[in-house]
Design a protein around this motif. Sequence first.
Motif, PDB file in Angstrom:
ATOM      1  N   GLY A 158      75.802  29.155  62.215  1.00  0.00           N
ATOM      2  CA  GLY A 158      75.522  30.089  62.768  1.00  0.00           C
ATOM      3  C   GLY A 158      76.014  30.442  64.001  1.00  0.00           C
ATOM      4  N   GLY A 159      77.124  29.894  64.591  1.00  0.00           N
ATOM      5  CA  GLY A 159      77.656  30.630  65.595  1.00  0.00           C
ATOM      6  C   GLY A 159      78.633  31.166  65.067  1.00  0.00           C
ATOM      7  N   ASP A 160      79.954  31.591  65.748  1.00  0.00           N
ATOM      8  CA  ASP A 160      81.317  32.307  65.657  1.00  0.00           C
ATOM      9  C   ASP A 160      82.527  30.936  65.590  1.00  0.00           C
ATOM     10  OD1 ASP A 160      83.265  34.005  64.768  1.00  0.00           O
ATOM     11  OD2 ASP A 160      83.882  34.151  66.837  1.00  0.00           O
ATOM     12  N   GLY A 161      82.719  31.041  63.878  1.00  0.00           N
ATOM     13  CA  GLY A 161      83.628  30.073  63.712  1.00  0.00           C
ATOM     14  C   GLY A 161      85.323  30.128  64.243  1.00  0.00           C
ATOM     15  N   ARG A 162      85.466  31.258  64.641  1.00  0.00           N
ATOM     16  CA  ARG A 162      86.662  31.178  65.543  1.00  0.00           C
ATOM     17  C   ARG A 162      85.962  31.418  66.723  1.00  0.00           C
ATOM     18  NH1 ARG A 162      88.943  36.489  63.702  1.00  0.00           N
ATOM     19  NH2 ARG A 162      88.241  37.280  61.328  1.00  0.00           N
TER      20      ARG A 162
ATOM     21  N   ILE B 105      90.971  19.807  54.187  1.00  0.00           N
ATOM     22  CA  ILE B 105      89.967  21.123  55.257  1.00  0.00           C
ATOM     23  C   ILE B 105      90.093  22.572  54.516  1.00  0.00           C
ATOM     24  CG2 ILE B 105      88.616  20.918  56.451  1.00  0.00           C
ATOM     25  CD1 ILE B 105      89.283  17.970  57.248  1.00  0.00           C
ATOM     26  N   LEU B 106      91.002  22.667  54.860  1.00  0.00           N
ATOM     27  CA  LEU B 106      91.665  24.150  54.847  1.00  0.00           C
ATOM     28  C   LEU B 106      91.618  24.468  54.224  1.00  0.00           C
ATOM     29  CD1 LEU B 106      94.834  24.681  57.302  1.00  0.00           C
ATOM     30  CD2 LEU B 106      92.512  24.710  58.168  1.00  0.00           C
TER      31      LEU B 106
ATOM     32  N   ILE C 176      88.545  16.090  69.556  1.00  0.00           N
ATOM     33  CA  ILE C 176      87.706  14.383  69.068  1.00  0.00           C
ATOM     34  C   ILE C 176      89.027  14.513  67.697  1.00  0.00           C
ATOM     35  CG2 ILE C 176      86.067  14.104  67.615  1.00  0.00           C
ATOM     36  CD1 ILE C 176      84.772  16.208  69.357  1.00  0.00           C
ATOM     37  N   SER C 177      90.222  14.973  67.748  1.00  0.00           N
ATOM     38  CA  SER C 177      90.585  14.650  66.448  1.00  0.00           C
ATOM     39  C   SER C 177      91.559  13.476  66.333  1.00  0.00           C
ATOM     40  CB  SER C 177      90.644  15.230  64.985  1.00  0.00           C
ATOM     41  OG  SER C 177      91.228  15.610  63.760  1.00  0.00           O
TER      42      SER C 177
ATOM     43  N   VAL D  84      90.083  20.579  63.889  1.00  0.00           N
ATOM     44  CA  VAL D  84      90.487  22.179  63.612  1.00  0.00           C
ATOM     45  C   VAL D  84      88.774  22.723  62.601  1.00  0.00           C
ATOM     46  CG1 VAL D  84      91.589  24.143  63.413  1.00  0.00           C
ATOM     47  CG2 VAL D  84      92.269  23.024  65.052  1.00  0.00           C
ATOM     48  N   GLY D  85      89.702  22.253  61.498  1.00  0.00           N
ATOM     49  CA  GLY D  85      88.934  22.440  59.947  1.00  0.00           C
ATOM     50  C   GLY D  85      87.669  21.755  60.374  1.00  0.00           C
ATOM     51  N   ILE D  86      87.271  20.647  60.830  1.00  0.00           N
ATOM     52  CA  ILE D  86      85.681  20.590  60.903  1.00  0.00           C
ATOM     53  C   ILE D  86      84.386  21.646  61.871  1.00  0.00           C
ATOM     54  CG2 ILE D  86      84.408  18.984  61.307  1.00  0.00           C
ATOM     55  CD1 ILE D  86      86.804  16.728  60.447  1.00  0.00           C
ATOM     56  N   ALA D  87      85.126  21.584  63.242  1.00  0.00           N
ATOM     57  CA  ALA D  87      84.692  22.153  64.158  1.00  0.00           C
ATOM     58  C   ALA D  87      84.898  23.728  63.913  1.00  0.00           C
ATOM     59  CB  ALA D  87      85.791  22.531  65.339  1.00  0.00           C
TER      60      ALA D  87
END
Length: 401
Positions: free
Chosen positions: A66-70, A119-120, A81-82, A55-58
């Motif tokens: 440059g995308g929306d992290g949400r 990561i968080l 994947i994780s 979740v954090g890496i994505a």
Amino acid sequence: MLFDALLLQLGYNATLVAIGATLLGVSAGITGTFLFLRKRALVSDAVSHATLPGVGIAFLVMVALGGDGRNLAGLLLGSAISAGIGLWCLNWLTRNTRLAEDAAIGAVLSVFFGFGIVILTVIQTLGVGRQAGLEGFLLGSTAGMLWNDALVIAGGGAAALLLIVLMRRPMTMVAFDPEYAAARGISVSRIDMAMMGLVMAVTVVGLKIVGLILIVALLIIPAVTARFWTERSDLVVLLAGVAGGVAAYVGAALSASAPNLPTGPIIVLVSFALFALSLLFAPNRGVLAAVLRHIRFQRQVHLRQGLLAVAQEQLIYEPLTLRLLRRHGLLRADGVPTEKGRARAAKALRDEHRWALVRSDQSHEAAAAMYDGLRDIETVLTADQIREIDTLIGGPKEVSA
């Protein structure tokens, strides 16, 4: 307000959450059943905790591009994947080292979860983590769920259900008897991996609603709840899906009807309530049924011993024994046996003599193994066999008044 929530009358967002949670609950309950029957319930805990680094890496990758992290689809892809890497690590440790599965689960769970927390923390120091709401993936967060988010969750749950329907027979065989499944030509390792893949899919889909810490409860508790009600595997799967769906729907309704109640924990608490009801009131395996069986057995023992005491003209001092004999019309209030009581007492004493002879005779070894002090000998031996035994014992003796 709760009634309105149950009827999906509290607005667009509450309806989305309720429908998505219900589909998730059904798929989680059914998937968790095979995991529970395979005795690998803790694997789901390792898989769920392994999703956090993804979740954090994505989020970081999407922000860097440059995308929306949400974006929920991107976050779920990263968590998948994780989780897949965590599942591979778990299987590798189990197969290629001397670690037991529970030790491997503990190692994978703690390392991946610790890495995810790091990561968080880094994301929050960058000033974008809290705005992204990534902490909601720990315990679930349905506030502000969008239509696209609901579609992702509902689609993932429906896809998991479809795969379960297609693979239910080999998964059931592997869950109950992997050696027999292997003899039938089924690849047990592949079915195990498919089962773990379904668990991973349900875990990833459920992150938004229940969270990675509590998703294991939605996978396992409905299966345990269903197990109290039936011995048939197909019914366990069906009831687990129903229990998971009901818990998710009612939990989502409760959360929507009261302010500031988190959806995920409420769903888990409702699921536990269903488990507690099953634990107490299930007809065969519940606590109440066990207590009633114990009371019934205790009364049978007292009644049997009372009849033997009457047959041997012994005094009875136990109040429960006296009450039972009087209640069945075998003993009068003054302690004198009735006609019915004398007949039953003579029969009980004669059966004891019959059983004593059966247990001393090697030819009746199978019948002797069924002796428990309460079983009627007529349910074990034929009438001809009983007549032969009576010939050796002699004629019956009456009980004096």
